[in-house]
Enzyme design. Structure first.
Site, PDB file in Angstrom:
ATOM      1  N   GLY A 533       1.179  30.941  22.575  1.00 44.50           N
ATOM      2  CA  GLY A 533       0.526  29.942  23.402  1.00 44.50           C
ATOM      3  C   GLY A 533       1.004  28.571  23.003  1.00 44.50           C
ATOM      4  O   GLY A 533       1.693  28.408  21.998  1.00 44.50           O
ATOM      5  N   ASP A 658     -12.662  20.231  21.146  1.00 42.53           N
ATOM      6  CA  ASP A 658     -11.875  20.856  22.206  1.00 42.53           C
ATOM      7  C   ASP A 658     -12.285  22.317  22.364  1.00 42.53           C
ATOM      8  O   ASP A 658     -11.442  23.207  22.348  1.00 42.53           O
ATOM      9  CB  ASP A 658     -10.385  20.739  21.895  1.00 42.53           C
ATOM     10  CG  ASP A 658      -9.515  20.913  23.138  1.00 42.53           C
ATOM     11  OD1 ASP A 658      -8.310  21.151  22.994  1.00 42.53           O
ATOM     12  OD2 ASP A 658     -10.057  20.851  24.263  1.00 42.53           O
TER      13      ASP A 658
END
Ligand SMILES: *[C@@H]1O[C@H](CO)[C@@H](O)[C@H](O)[C@H]1NC(C)=O
Ligand SMILES: *[C@@H]1O[C@H](CO)[C@@H](O)[C@H](O)[C@H]1NC(C)=O
Ligand SMILES: *[C@@H]1O[C@H](CO)[C@@H](O)[C@H](O)[C@H]1NC(C)=O
Ligand SMILES: *[C@@H]1O[C@H](CO)[C@@H](O)[C@H](O)[C@H]1NC(C)=O
Ligand SMILES: *[C@@H]1O[C@H](CO)[C@@H](O)[C@H](O)[C@H]1NC(C)=O
Ligand SMILES: *[C@@H]1O[C@H](CO)[C@@H](O)[C@H](O)[C@H]1NC(C)=O
Ligand SMILES: *[C@@H]1O[C@H](CO)[C@@H](O)[C@H](O)[C@H]1NC(C)=O
Ligand SMILES: *[C@@H]1O[C@H](CO)[C@@H](O)[C@H](O)[C@H]1NC(C)=O
Length: 823
Positions: A533, A658
């Site tokens: 990712g 986040d």
């Protein structure tokens, strides 16, 4: 009532209650106190005893009080030398010799001064009192002919709870005394709130209104706070269900006296005292068997009020148990006899008036340095990316500056007076106190103090440095703006690798992290082939550690940092150290790192089931199947618990900033683990609310990021709320689908469904969830609370966990966007 002759007891003096006389003839245990009985304050030392003789009710002489007022109407432990007061009637208004307490013929209990003026009487005692009694539990009661209790001292506690005492949640408060020897209302209270939450709080002294809670049980729907026969203090509902345990004592009530007291220092302690002198292990005195909170010095961070100690004073735990208040060097206690009175400068402050063109009184000052000392919450100016020298100069050249905190390249000028001062290794950094050199010289001659070393510099370079400081201050605003655009915490600057790098390695090794070379990482990842990712802070590759029996890892290469300077490396080191120090089953563990030249890599455990985003939004086509309703609820609990750990249980509060499905990974057992602290703003204790550059991902960001208001851990609560809705509905928070316009924004759709009582619409296609609509409703309500516009309305993560688990009732959430129009 037998007469007692006063005998002096000198030695116990300050420590004790100064109960300066002892009965010579033992008092007859009192059965019932009949109407018309009375006691007088004075040399005769009358009191009423409980049948066992363990407790006494009467007058105690205490020191102070002024103008001869020195008697407290009290209940105390009567069989031990340290005759500890457990209850008192007139703590804020002592009475003089000759005052009386009388149970009148018509059943009133009245404390009156010698002139007959009533000072105290318990209100709300109806007529019908036929006798009074001091019970063996230490409870003084007034009862009617049928022995029905009409009033009891247990219902009006002062600062102590005794075994067999139960407090109802009708806003019952215990108020600490002011000091060891002064019984009047102090600065802390124990508050059993009507919703069942037990809090210890600072007050807005001298008013007793609640200020800052430094302990909370987080229990809800509790009815009683009970101290039971076997010595447990617990919170229970009326039907007997125990919702929380405060203390769990193991000493038998047959052998030990015991009590729970909120002490004058704000700590709530459970004490035990042997009843007889035949237990070799135990001294014949009060021993603390348990206490809360573990560290009151670091636990108080209120925005107003003075914290655990007085203003400008700092707090330090002694023998892990007792907070002690101290003054910084150059400062003295305002009242030398009262160490909670706060500290004042012992020298003339810097002159701010320009005289004859000479404004450099700053030359007369130097700093006293205190490592690991912090005064959280109260800065008037913040300089970023500065050296310690610049920080010192910035304060010296500012006549308003009395102290600065320097930590990791950050310089905070402190507002005076300072509060919440504490010393703790977790604080890091140092506070620099600006003190007149003349004072320092005297001190040094007396060889009691050392300063941080005199910096020998001529005026010229000092002025230059000061200018540099201000230029930097200006540019840090620019840097912050860059942040908003770039959101990259590890910034680039001049190439200057120096020995700072080595220091940071040491720091990391101390956090039990393995250090890898870049070459090792290259071979582990097969030349950085398989991408797992990528995000704002870097790309993640899959790897295998040969030397660790083929352990799979995820290697994150932090990019966008071709050049680094010492400061950035140190920041990296600090962050890695903190992440490395975390350990929780719902967090992805950091295994090691690589810090070589321009290469900064973080090595994490590998999570075999990918991210929550993969499985939740993959639509079945990915390698990861969509988790069922049960698994999704477990994921919600896990993420919430991970956040509780980050917010409340680490030595340094960590705000993730986040939280989103991409950053929630699933391990082999489908347990959710929070990952990627890469852009966490690591909150030091003085920054628990801070205005900072925007970090995070659109769609999950809390609205306060876009306003000029401090950012707190509540931003994670907001993001968690969005993720929770996505977990319930198995869809993204925003879908571009014009055919179902009302469903486009998940938050709005969810509130819509909820307010119209059509929650099933959210989970229509999910059989399992359709059968569990109660839980669906609970989860949606929790989510709606989490995403409230106003951060203060959002619950803390601890409460979120309790609400999700159903341990706490979830009230009706208001429309989360009801404040939208006010933006
Ligand atoms: C106190 O008085 C009540 C009511 O008159 C009576 O029931 C009780 O037994 C008395 N207690 C003692 C210890 O005398
Ligand atoms: C206790 O302290 C308070 C607050 O400082 C003060 O007003 C009061 O006079 C003191 N009482 C005694 C008995 O010293
Ligand atoms: C005491 O009990 C009796 C009988 O139960 C009752 O009639 C009487 O009113 C009671 N007295 C008081 C003062 O409550
Ligand atoms: C007191 O409470 C504890 C739990 O908090 C329980 O274990 C104990 O059995 C209780 N003791 C009695 C005598 O009720
Ligand atoms: C809790 O308080 C209620 C009254 O408020 C009482 O009936 C109940 O017995 C108490 N429970 C315990 C465990 O003491
Ligand atoms: C007792 O009350 C609590 C909430 O007040 C409830 O959750 C629990 O189910 C009740 N227990 C019993 C046995 O009724
Ligand atoms: C202490 O003495 C009491 C009686 O005086 C006795 O009941 C108790 O068991 C003794 N305790 C110990 C530990 O010897
Ligand atoms: C230094 O010591 C002298 C004598 O011992 C004393 O009088 C003086 O007050 C001390 N000064 C300071 C600042 O402690």
């Amino acid at each position: 009532m037998a007469n007692c002759q006063p005998t002096l007891c000198l030695s116990l003096s300050l420590l004790l209650l100064l109960l300066c006389s002892k009965p010579v003839n033992s008092q007859q245990p009192q059965a019932n106190i009949s109407l018309g009985s009375s006691l007088a304050a004075g040399a005769s030392q009358d009191y009423w005893l409980s049948p066992s003789g363990d407790f006494a009710f009467g007058f105690q002489q205490v020191t102070g009080g002024g103008r001869g007022n020195s008697f407290l109407l009290a209940i105390w432990f009567n069989r031990i030398p340290q005759r500890t007061v457990v209850w008192s009637a007139n703590r804020n208004e002592l009475v003089p010799d000759g005052s009386t307490i009388k149970l009148t013929e018509d059943g009133n209990l009245i404390l009156a001064d010698p002139s007959g003026r009533p000072v105290w009487n318990p209100n709300s005692v109806g007529s019908g009192v036929s006798y009074g009694a001091l019970l063996d539990t230490g409870n003084f009661v007034l009862a009617d002919r049928n022995a029905t209790v009409l009033w009891e001292s247990f219902d009006q506690p002062t600062d102590t709870i005794l075994p067999m005492q139960t407090l109802a949640n009708e806003g019952t408060e215990l108020i600490a005394k002011y000091s060891r020897t002064n019984y009047s209302n102090g600065r802390f209270k124990l508050d059993f709130q009507t919703d069942g939450n037990l809090e210890f709080e600072t007050t807005h002294y001298p008013q007793m209104r609640s200020n800052y809670p430094y302990y909370e049980s987080a229990t809800v729907t509790a009815d009683n706070l009970s101290y039971n026969q076997s010595g447990s203090l617990f919170i229970a509902s009326t039907n007997g269900t125990i919702l929380g345990n405060v203390f769990d004592n193991r000493e038998s009530r047959n052998d030990f006296y015991q009590r729970v007291t909120i002490d004058h220092d704000g700590v709530v302690r459970q004490y035990v005292h042997p009843k007889r002198n035949n237990m070799s292990r135990w001294p014949m005195e009060w021993t603390v068997s348990d206490s809360q909170p573990p560290n009151i010095c670091t636990g108080i961070k209120g925005f107003i009020g003075n914290g655990a100690c007085g203003f400008n004073s700092y707090c330090q735990m002694e023998s892990g148990m007792f907070p002690r208040c101290n003054c910084p060097q150059g400062y003295v206690f305002m009242d030398p006899t009262d160490h909670s009175s706060g500290c004042v400068r012992n020298f003339a402050p810097q002159d701010c008036v320009v005289k004859d063109g000479n404004d450099d009184d700053g030359d007369q000052f130097d700093f006293v340095e205190m490592v690991n000392t912090d005064f959280p919450n109260g800065d008037y100016q913040f300089l970023n990316s500065v050296s310690e020298d610049m920080c010192r100069e910035a304060c010296l050249s500012d006549c308003l500056c009395d102290a600065v905190l320097f930590r990791d390249g950050q310089c905070y000028k402190k507002r005076m007076p300072m509060s919440n001062g504490n010393v703790d290794p977790a604080n890091g950094g140092k506070t620099l106190f600006k003190v007149r050199k003349t004072l320092l010289k005297i001190r040094r001659q007396n060889s009691t103090y050392s300063t941080a070393g005199e910096r020998k510099k001529n005026d010229q370079s000092r002025k230059l440095m000061a200018t540099a400081g201000w230029v930097l201050l200006g540019s840090s605003v620019f840097v912050n703006l860059m942040f908003i655009v770039g959101s990259c915490p590890w910034r680039k600057k001049n190439r200057r690798m120096n020995r700072v790098g080595d220091e940071s390695d040491e720091a990391m090794e101390s956090a039990n992290l393995q250090r890898f070379t870049y070459r090792e990482m290259e071979s582990a990842t097969g030349g950085f082939k398989q991408v797992l990712g990528s995000g704002a802070s870097g790309t993640v590759y899959k790897g295998v550690l040969g030397e660790r029996a083929g352990e799979l890892v995820a290697v994150k290469v932090l990019d966008n940092m071709p050049e680094r300077d010492g400061h950035d490396v140190r920041e990296f080191a600090t962050e890695v150290k903190i992440i490395g120090g975390t350990n929780h089953k719902n967090l992805v563990k950091l295994v090691g790192y690589c810090n070589e030249g321009q290469h900064l890599l973080l090595v994490y455990e590998f999570m075999s089931n990918g991210s929550l985003a993969d499985s939740l939004f993959g639509g079945g086509e990915g390698t990861f199947p969509r988790p069922n309703w049960y698994t999704r609820t477990q994921i919600a609990y896990s993420v919430a618990r991970g956040l509780v750990y980050l917010h409340d249980e680490c030595s340094t509060q960590i705000i993730h900033c986040d939280i989103k499905p991409q950053n929630i990974l699933l391990d082999q057992g489908m347990t959710a683990r929070i990952s990627d602290f890469g852009i966490s703003k690591l909150m030091k204790t003085d920054q628990t609310r801070t205005t900072t550059a925007i970090r995070g991902t659109k769609g999950y960001l809390a609205p306060e990021w876009f306003r000029n208001v401090p950012v707190t851990a509540k931003v994670d609560v907001h993001s968690f709320g969005i993720v929770l809705l996505e977990l319930v509905c198995c869809r993204k928070s925003f879908l571009l689908d014009f055919e179902k316009e009302e469903e486009m924004v998940l938050v709005d759709w969810a509130y819509d469904c909820y307010s119209r009582g059509k929650l099933y619409k959210l989970v229509e296609k999910d059989e399992d969830a359709m059968e569990d609509l109660k839980k669906v409703e609970r989860f949606v309500k929790v989510a709606l609370w989490c995403i409230q516009e106003d951060p203060s309305l959002r619950p803390g993560m601890k409460k979120v966990v309790h609400m999700l688990e159903g341990a706490v009732l979830v009230s009706e959430p208001p429309d989360p966007s009801s404040f939208m129009s006010a933006i």
